[in-house]
Design a protein around this motif. Structure first.
Motif: not given
Length: 434
Positions: A373-397
Motif C-alpha cells: 500500500l505505501p508504494i501504491l499510494r505514490l500513484f495517487e498524485g503521479q503517473k510514474e514513480i522511481a525507485r528512489s520514491d519507493v526508498e523514501e516511502a518505505l524508509g528503506s535501502g
C-alpha cells in the motif's frame, strides 16, 4: 364571409406541403380549422383545382402523419360567389403527440399551436403528451427515438431458434398496435440510450484508479459485455484437499450473473443515468437506479417477494431463458456464498439499489495489499514513480526497494518502463478491449 386567423383558425391562400405542420399542431393542442383558398386578409380568393387539392390533402394525411389522424379530420368543399375553397376541420386527437413521420417524435416533427402560429414542441412537452396519452408505464410509452434497429436482439433470437417477426415485436411490446416503437423497443434496440459504467480500482477504495469503460447498445449486448468484463478480472485461486485440486473464482459466477440480471431487468429506466459497476480488490458493487418498487421492502425481497417494475422486459428475459422465475435472484446470490466466511450485502435507498459481492479470497489479498500500500499510494498524485520514491516511502535501502518493486511486477500490480537511470514504474492497466 370574412375570416380571421386565431389560435384555432389558420388561413392558406394555396395548398403547400407545410399544411401538415398546421394539422399536427391543431391535433396536438385544442383542435382548429384550416381554410385553403383564403388569403391572409381573410378574403376568399378561391381555388382552381379544389378537387385535386382535397385529394392531395387526403394522401398527405395518410402518408405523412403518425399516428393515424384521419378519424379526427373533416374535409369540406365550400363555395361562395362562384369561388371554391376548402374547409379542413381538425379535432384534438386522442393519441398525442402526433408527428411528421419523416421527422419522428422530436421537436422538428412535433408541433403545437401557439397563438396564430404552429411552433415545434419542446422535448419536455413531447414527453408530457406521451405520458398523458400512454399512461405511467415507461415500457408501453412511445419512444422519442423511432429510428431503431435490432441486430443484437435478432441474433439472440436466432441462437435460441426463435423467430423475430413484426408479430413477435407487437406481442413483446416492442411495437405498438399502430406500428410505433415503444420504450420497451428502445431498451432492447441497438440504439438504447442507457448504459453501464464500469470502473476498476487498485485497492479497497477509489484512491488508485486502474481502468474504466462504458458499455452501450442493446440491453442484451450490455449484459454480455458486462459479464465478460467481470469475468476478465475475476481471478482464480487453486486450493488443495489432499491431492485433489479445486479452482475457485474470486466471485462465484452464478452470483455475478444473477446480480447483473437483477440490475438490468429491474432498474428504473425513466431515470436517464447509467448502471454502475465498481470492482475493488475485495468486492464487486453493482448499483442500479430506482430502488425496489414502492411498497416492497428489502426484508420482503430477501424472503423472495417480488414486484416487477418492467413486466415486458422481465417477460422477454424469461422467454430467452435468462431468468428462471421471478423473485429468486437474491436467494440465488445468497446460496452461492453458503458456508463461506463472507456474505453478500444488499442496500435499498430511495432511487437506488446496491448489491455488494465480496471477494472470497479478499483476506489473503488484503494482507498483500497492506504490504504494498505505501508504494501504491505514490500513484495517487503521479503517473510514474522511481525507485528512489519507493526508498523514501518505505524508509528503506535500495535492495529492499528493488525486491518490493520486483514482487509487484511479478504479481501484475505495476510495470517497468525504461532502463538504467531512466527506469520508471507505472500501475499496470489490463487491456480494456475485450
Amino acid at each position: 364571409m370574412k375570416l380571421f386567423e386565431s389560435e384555432t383558425v389558420e388561413l392558406k391562400q394555396v395548398y403547400t406541403s407545410d399544411l401538415k405542420k398546421e394539422i399536427v399542431a391543431f391535433a396536438n393542442t385544442n383542435g382548429g380549422t384550416i381554410y385553403i383558398g383564403v388569403d391572409d386578409s381573410g378574403e376568399i380568393v378561391g381555388l382552381d383545382n379544389a378537387d385535386f387539392v382535397m385529394q392531395q390533402i387526403s394522401n398527405s394525411l395518410r402518408d405523412s402523419i403518425r399516428p393515424d389522424i384521419s378519424m379526427f379530420i373533416n374535409i369540406e368543399l365550400m363555395r361562395e360567389d362562384s369561388k371554391f375553397f376548402i374547409k379542413l376541420t381538425v379535432s384534438q386527437g386522442t393519441k398525442k403527440p402526433y408527428y411528421l413521420s419523416d421527422k419522428g417524435l422530436k421537436p422538428t416533427g412535433v408541433y403545437v399551436r401557439s397563438g396564430t402560429t404552429s411552433a415545434p414542441a419542446s422535448e419536455d412537452a413531447i414527453r408530457m403528451m406521451i405520458k398523458m396519452t400512454d399512461g405511467d408505464s415507461f415500457e408501453a410509452n412511445r419512444s422519442l427515438t423511432q429510428e431503431l434497429t435490432f441486430n443484437t436482439l435478432n441474433e439472440e433470437f436466432k441462437r435460441r431458434g426463435l423467430e423475430f417477426t413484426e408479430v413477435q415485436m407487437k406481442n413483446l411490446g416492442i411495437l405498438s398496435s399502430d406500428n410505433i416503437y415503444t420504450n420497451m423497443g428502445l431498451l432492447v434496440s441497438d440504439q438504447c440510450k442507457h448504459s453501464i459504467k464500469f470502473a476498476i480500482f487498485q485497492g479497497t477504495d477509489k484512491l488508485v484508479f486502474k481502468d474504466r469503460k462504458e458499455l452501450g447498445g442493446s440491453l442484451f449486448a450490455q449484459l454480455t459485455d458486462a459479464y465478460k468484463t467481470i469475468d476478465f478480472y475475476n481471478g482464480t485461486k487453486a486450493t488443495f484437499h489432499d491431492l485433489l485440486r479445486t479452482d475457485e473464482r474470486d466471485y462465484p459466477e452464478d452470483a455475478v450473473r444473477e446480480a447483473l440480471l437483477n440490475a438490468i431487468v429491474h432498474r428504473d429506466y425513466s431515470f436517464s443515468g447509467s448502471t454502475f459497476i465498481n470492482l475493488y480488490s475485495d468486492r464487486l458493487e453493482i448499483i442500479s437506479l430506482g430502488g425496489l418498487v414502492s411498497g416492497l421492502s428489502l426484508e420482503a425481497a430477501m424472503l423472495g417477494a417480488s414486484q416487477t417494475r418492467n413486466e415486458k422486459l422481465a417477460a422477454l428475459f424469461y422467454r430467452m431463458k435468462l431468468i428462471e422465475a421471478y423473485g429468486t435472484g437474491i436467494s440465488k446470490i445468497l446460496s452461492c456464498y453458503k458456508g463461506l466466511p463472507v456474505r453478500p450485502e444488499f442496500e435499498n435507498v430511495e432511487g437506488a439499489f446496491k448489491v455488494v459481492l465480496p471477494n472470497i479470497h479478499a483476506q489473503a489479498l488484503r494482507a498483500e495489499e497492506e504490504k504494498y500500500l505505501p508504494i501504491l499510494r505514490l500513484f495517487e498524485g503521479q503517473k510514474e514513480i522511481a525507485r528512489s520514491d519507493v526508498e523514501e516511502a518505505l524508509g528503506s535501502g535500495m535492495t529492499h526497494a528493488i525486491n518490493m518493486l520486483k514482487e509487484m511486477q511479478e504479481r501484475g500490480l505495476i510495470i517497468k518502463v525504461g532502463n538504467g537511470r531512466l527506469t520508471r514504474y507505472e500501475v499496470k492497466r489490463k487491456d480494456s478491449n475485450i
